[in-house]
Design a protein around this motif. Structure first.
Motif: not given
Ligand code: FUL
Length: 721
Positions: A83-86, A112-114, A136-137, A141-142
C-alpha cells in the motif's frame, strides 16, 4: 508638490538635479551583488524540501540481505498487502516532503515493468505479474501532495553486460523510461557503490570499472536535465547535491553549501585507507560549486527491512537530533524507510514517524520573536521597507535584512515584547545571493549585561542552534562577526523545544553485567528482557544485573505512571568472560594498547585489533584468521562482527567465513558471505546460522577488506539466543 515638480521640470537644470537624486537613491538601494557560487532554481527548491525519505524494497527484503548478488528469483517478491499510500502517508505524517523510490538496487531487479531487462517485477507473482510499484508510488505522491524522486542503481550485479559500453546504454534506457513515464521528479539519486563481484548473467565473477569514466555521467546528466529539469541530481560528488560522507545522518557543525572536492570520491580518500569524511561533511568556505550536502541515514540499522531489526527504528527524539544535525546545518535529511515483506511499514515505524512529525510541529509552529522590535546597526541605503530587519520574520526565505556594501559585521538588537523562554534559535540567509556570512555570536541580556548564549560558523539555507538550557530573556543581540560581503539575512526565529524525560543508557561489561543509567535524574528506570515495551508494571532497575547469555534489553525512564521516556533497545550477545584468543595473524606494528589481540573480545567498541601495515606499498595477504576459545561448548545461533568505529575504513572486512571447532584443531565451515554496504554504514554485522552449531572454538576468517593491507576488528561475538 506636483506643481513644484512640474515647475521644476520647466527648468532644465533643476530637472538634471532631480534625475541625479533619483538615480543615486536607486543605486544605494540596489540589491547586494551575489557572492560566490550560487544555487540554481532546482537547488533552491531542493533546499526548501529539507526532509525526504528513501524507500528500499526488493529481493533483499525477502533474502534478508543488504545487497543482492543479482541471481535472485523475482518470484521471491510478493508484497500481498502493498500500500504505497500507507508508506508515503507515514513519511508525510513525519513532516517529510518527498520520497525517493529505489526503482532498482544493486541486484538489478527493476520494480517497474521495464522493457530493458527481463529481470523485473512482471516476473513476480505480485498482482500476477501486472504490478508496477513505481506507478503506485507516483499515484500516492500525487494524492498526498508529496514530491517524488528516483534511484536507479548504476551498479547492476544481474546484468550480463555490466562493465561493457552496452550496459551503459541499457542504464540510460532505464533512466529514460523512468524519467519519461513517471514524475515530475524532484530528485535523481545515484549511489556510489559499484564494481566487484556479482552474478552478471551467470558468469559469477568480479568486474572492475573505473567509476570516474565508465558511466559517462556527463551524457546521462544532460539527458536527465532535459527529461526532468526540476530534479536535483545527487551523487557522491554532486553535481547538484553532494553525499555528506557518512550514512549516520549528520553534517558537520560547520557546513558550507559551497564545495571544492579534493578527494577522488566525495567523503573518501582510499589512498591512505582513511575515510576523509570531513571534507564532504563540512564543504568548503568559498568553494567553487554550490553543492549542498544530503545526510542519508536508515531509520532502522539496515536500508532494507529485516525482521531481526524490528523495534530498532529510531525514536522521535533520535530523529529530532538528526534533524538539528542535518536540516539545522543547511543540509537535507534523507531517512531510509523499509517496507516489510507484506509491502507495509511496520506499525512501530509508522508511530515513531508520526510522533516525530508532531514534535517538529510543536517546536517550530510558534516563532517567539514574531512580535519583536529589531534595531539594526545598519540598513542598506537606510531603506527600512526593503532591507530592514522586519524582513526577518515575514516567513519569506528570500526577503532579507541587508547592510550597505561596506558593512560586513553588523549587529542586531532584538527586543521581545515580554520575556520569552526558548532553547532553539534559527537563522537563515537569502541563499539566492550566495553563502555570505562566515561567523556570528548571539547574546542574551541578563542581570544587566550581555551573556553569550550561542556562536557558530556557516548559516546558509538554515541554521538551528539548539541550546543546552532554556534561556529566559526579553533582549538578544546578534552579531555577525565575519562575512565575505555585506549581509543578506532572511530569518530570525526563537523556539521552545519541550522538556522530555531522558531515555536510559544501556551498557554491559565483559562479564555480562548490565547497567542502566540516565544523564539526568528520573523517577524510575524499568526494563524488560522479553522484547516487550517496558510499562509501569515492568521490573524496576536498582542495581546491575547479570545477563551472561545475552538477549534483548529494553529500558525506559518513568517519572509517573503516565509520564515515560522513549524506549532504549540493545541486543547483547553471549558474555565473553573466560574467552581468549587462540590464534591470530601477527601484528606488524604494535602501537601501544591499540593492537592487543584481546581488543577483539573485550566488549569495548572503542578498542581495536589491527594488522594494517604502515608501509602502504605492501600488499596484504588474505585470508587472515582469528580463532577464539570460548572456554566451554556453546550452542551458537549467530556470529557478530563489529567493524572499527573510529570513522576510518582501513581493514574493514567485507567477505568472510566463520568456522567452528570442538577441539580447536579441526574446523567446519558454519557460514560464508559478504558484509554488504559496510564501508558506508559500519554497523555491527549479524551472521545467523541456518543450523545452530555446538562448539567451543570459532574462527573468523577475513577473505577481503574494503581498503588497506590488513584487517581490523573492534569486536567479534556469538549469539546463543
Ligand atoms: C548506498 C547503497 O550501497 C546502499 O545499499 C543504500 O542503497 C544507500 C542508500 O546507498 O550507496
Amino acid at each position: 508638490m506636483i506643481q513644484q515638480i512640474v515647475f521644476c521640470f520647466r527648468n532644465r537644470l533643476c530637472a538634471g538635479i532631480l534625475f541625479l537624486l533619483i538615480t543615486s537613491a536607486a543605486f544605494s538601494q540596489a540589491p547586494p551583488k551575489p557572492y560566490g557560487a550560487l544555487p540554481t532554481a532546482t537547488q533552491l527548491a531542493w533546499h526548501e524540501t529539507e526532509m525526504y525519505c528513501i524507500i528500499h524494497f526488493g529481493v533483499d527484503t525477502y533474502t534478508d540481505k543488504e545487497w543482492g548478488y543479482g541471481d535472485e528469483d523475482p518470484a521471491l517478491i510478493n508484497p500481498v498487502d502493498f500500500d504505497a499510500s500507507q508508506i508515503v502517508g507515514a513519511a508525510k505524517a513525519g513532516g517529510f516532503k518527498g520520497v525517493v523510490i529505489v526503482a532498482k538496487h544493486h541486484d538489478g531487479l527493476c520494480i517497474w515493468p521495464t522493457k530493458t531487462t527481463e529481470h523485473n517485477i512482471t516476473k513476480s507473482p505480485w498482482k500476477n505479474g501486472k504490478g508496477d510499484m513505481v506507478r503506485e508510488y507516483q499515484l500516492a505522491c500525487n494524492k498526498l501532495g508529496m514530491r517524488m524522486g528516483l534511484y536507479c542503481s548504476p551498479w547492476d550485479r544481474n546484468n550480463a553486460q555490466y562493465g561493457t559500453p552496452a550496459y551503459v546504454k541499457t542504464y540510460r534506457a532505464q533512466i529514460k523510461e523512468l524519467y519519461t513515464n513517471y514524475g515530475p521528479l524532484f530528485m535523481s539519486w545515484h549511489d556510489g557503490a559499484n564494481g566487484g563481484d556479482g552474478y552478471y548473467g551467470g558468469t559469477r565473477e568480479t568486474r572492475k570499472i573505473d567509476r570516474t569514466t565508465y558511466y559517462g555521467w556527463d551524457t546521462t546528466w544532460a539527458m536527465i536535465r532535459q527529461l526532468q529539469p526540476g530534479a536535483a541530481i545527487f551523487g557522491d560528488v554532486g553535481p547538484d547535491v553532494r553525499w555528506v560522507g557518512n550514512e549516520e545522518g549528520h553534517a558537520g557543525l560547520t557546513c558550507w553549501a559551497t564545495y571544492t572536492p579534493q578527494a577522488p570520491d566525495a567523503g573518501k580518500k582510499p589512498a591512505n585507507g582513511y575515510n576523509k569524511y570531513w571534507e564532504a561533511t563540512e564543504g568548503t568556505r568559498n568553494g567553487a560549486y554550490w553543492m549542498p550536502a544530503e545526510c542519508d541515514v536508515p531509520f532502522r540499522p539496515g536500508w532494507f527491512y529485516h525482521s531481526s531489526q524490528d523495534g530498532q527504528e529510531k525514536s522521535p527524539y533520535q530523529l529530532l537530533d538528526l534533524y538539528y544535525q542535518s536540516v539545522g546545518r543547511g543540509a537535507a535529511l534523507d531517512l531510509g524507510i523499509s517496507p516489510n515483506r507484506k509491502g507495509l511499514l511496520d506499525p512501530q515505524d509508522v508511530a515513531s514517524l508520526k510522533s516525530f512529525g508532531d514534535l517538529l510541529q510543536q517546536i517550530f509552529t510558534t516563532n517567539l520573536a514574531k512580535a519583536a522590535t529589531f534595531t539594526a546597526s545598519n540598513i542598506r541605503g537606510k531603506n527600512t521597507l526593503k532591507y530592514g530587519p522586519s524582513r526577518l520574520i515575514d516567513n519569506d526565505r528570500y526577503s532579507y535584512w541587508a547592510t550597505d556594501d561596506s558593512v560586513t559585521t553588523p549587529q542586531l538588537v532584538i527586543d521581545l515584547d515580554k520575556p520569552a523562554t526558548f532553547n532553539v534559535i534559527r537563522l537563515r540567509e537569502n541563499i539566492k545571493l550566495g553563502q555570505r556570512i562566515s561567523s556570528f555570536t548571539i547574546e542574551a541580556y541578563d542581570d544587566g549585561q550581555w551573556q553569550q548564549i550561542g556562536a557558530g560558523t556557516s548559516i546558509g539555507a538554515n541554521r538551528l542552534i539548539r541550546l543546552q538550557q532554556n534561556i529566559v530573556t526579553a533582549r538578544l543581540r546578534l552579531s555577525i562577526t565575519g562575512s565575505g560581503a555585506c549581509i543578506a539575512l532572511s530569518d530570525f526565529g526563537l523556539f521552545k523545544e519541550p522538556a522530555h524525560l531522558v531515555a536510559p543508557l544501556i551498557s554491559r561489561d565483559r562479564n555480562g553485567l548490565v547497567s542502566l543509567s540516565t544523564s539526568s535524574p528520573v523517577g524510575k528506570i524499568r526494563y524488560t528482557l522479553d522484547g516487550t515495551i517496558p510499562t509501569p508494571a515492568s521490573t524496576a532497575y536498582n542495581t546491575p544485573f547479570p545477563l551472561p547469555d545475552g538477549g534483548l534489553i529494553k529500558a525506559r525512564s518513568f517519572e509517573a505512571d503516565n509520564q515515560a521516556s522513549e524506549v532504549t533497545t540493545q541486543s547483547a550477545g553471549l558474555s565473553k568472560s573466560g574467552w581468549h584468543v587462540l590464534a591470530a595473524p601477527p601484528i606488524p606494528l604494535p602501537i601501544g594498547d591499540r593492537n592487543k589481540y584481546d581488543n577483539t573480545i573485550d566488549d569495548d567498541p572503542a578498542t581495536l585489533f589491527s594488522t594494517l601495515q604502515k608501509d602502504t606499498s605492501l600488499t596484504g595477504q588474505f585470508p587472515q584468521d582469528i580463532a577464539i576459545d570460548m572456554g566451554k561448548p556453546q550452542t551458537i545461533k549467530a556470529f557478530t562482527y563489529l567493524p572499527r568505529q573510529d570513522k576510518r575504513i582501513g581493514g574493514i572486512a567485507d567477505r568472510y567465513i566463520f568456522y567452528t571447532s570442538e577441539d580447536g584443531l579441526t574446523w567446519q565451515k558454519a557460514a560464508e558471505g559478504e558484509f554488504a554496504n559496510i564501508r558506508s554504514n559500519p554497523l555491527e554485522q549479524l551472521v545467523p546460522l541456518t543450523q545452530p552449531a555446538t562448539a567451543r572454538y570459532f574462527k573468523f576468517s577475513i577473505l577481503h577488506v574494503v581498503s588497506g593491507n590488513g584487517i581490523t576488528i573492534a569486536e567479534v561475538g556469538v549469539n546463543v539466543k
